[in-house]
Design a protein around this motif. Structure first.
Motif, mmCIF file in Angstrom:
data_model
loop_
_atom_site.group_PDB
_atom_site.id
_atom_site.type_symbol
_atom_site.label_atom_id
_atom_site.label_comp_id
_atom_site.label_asym_id
_atom_site.label_seq_id
_atom_site.Cartn_x
_atom_site.Cartn_y
_atom_site.Cartn_z
ATOM 1 N N ARG A 45 0.930 -10.711 8.088
ATOM 2 C CA ARG A 45 1.060 -10.076 9.165
ATOM 3 C C ARG A 45 1.709 -11.152 9.346
ATOM 4 O O ARG A 45 2.156 -11.104 10.749
ATOM 5 N N TRP A 49 4.188 -10.849 12.365
ATOM 6 C CA TRP A 49 4.046 -11.038 13.858
ATOM 7 C C TRP A 49 5.441 -12.723 15.151
ATOM 8 O O TRP A 49 4.978 -11.978 16.081
ATOM 9 N N ARG A 114 5.837 -4.025 6.260
ATOM 10 C CA ARG A 114 4.013 -4.375 6.747
ATOM 11 C C ARG A 114 3.239 -3.312 6.177
ATOM 12 O O ARG A 114 1.819 -4.051 6.024
ATOM 13 N N THR A 118 -0.371 -3.457 3.712
ATOM 14 C CA THR A 118 -1.906 -2.041 4.521
ATOM 15 C C THR A 118 -2.131 -1.249 3.734
ATOM 16 O O THR A 118 -3.045 -0.172 3.654
ATOM 17 N N THR A 142 -0.427 -2.373 11.778
ATOM 18 C CA THR A 142 0.868 -3.171 11.343
ATOM 19 C C THR A 142 -0.533 -4.909 12.157
ATOM 20 O O THR A 142 0.011 -5.572 11.929
ATOM 21 N N GLU A 145 -5.635 -6.307 8.346
ATOM 22 C CA GLU A 145 -5.784 -6.883 7.339
ATOM 23 C C GLU A 145 -4.576 -6.345 6.480
ATOM 24 O O GLU A 145 -4.937 -5.130 6.105
#
Length: 155
Positions: A45, A49, A114, A118, A142, A145
């Motif tokens: 993450r 981000w 990403r 997940t 996205t 966790e």
């Protein structure tokens, strides 16, 4: 008394295939360009981000530059009221377009990675093409966790 052996240091290649949890801004940007078109593996993450923030900042600066370059030499036709940007506007468009094209493939790759983190196939990216809700679904994915089962996507 026994001690656990420390893990063996990973090679640079295998370290890049693993997600970097808790990545800093600089690390995320560096990894983004290092893994330019790598669709295998995972992205944490923080990696994802921080890069998105960097991209928004750079795109915003280029957009402001585009607008600034549009004003010198701009004019409004008094008869029709139509405004025309100045000749440097083309330079601003060129810079903005080059940036967009330069990060197109790596942006797709980091979204793909990403989704792998997940524990979803990267093909879930295509949900973004569903009108109205697709982008929201992809955003939620996205934001989720990391799932340890996503290790199945590691190269």
């Amino acid at each position: 008394m026994t001690y656990d052996q420390p893990p063996h240091p990973a090679s640079a290649a295998s370290a890049l295939s693993q997600p970097l949890y808790g990545a800093t801004f600089g690390q995320a940007v560096s990894r983004f360009f290092t893994k330019y078109a790598v669709f295998s593996g995972r992205a944490s993450r923080s990696e994802y981000w921080w890069w998105q923030l960097a991209n928004v900042i750079i795109s915003g600066v280029l957009y402001v530059l585009l607008l600034v370059l549009a004003f010198p030499g701009a004019y409004v036709d008094p008869a029709t009221g139509v405004s025309q940007p100045g000749p440097l506007f083309i330079l601003g468009i060129a810079l903005y377009s080059i940036w967009g094209l330069a990060v197109l493939v790596p942006n797709l790759a980091i979204v793909w990675r990403r989704l792998h983190d997940t524990n979803r196939s990267g093909a879930f990216f295509f949900l973004a093409f569903i009108p109205f809700v697709g982008g929201i679904i992809l955003l939620v994915f996205t934001l989720l966790e990391s799932d340890p089962a996503g290790a199945r996507f590691d190269a």
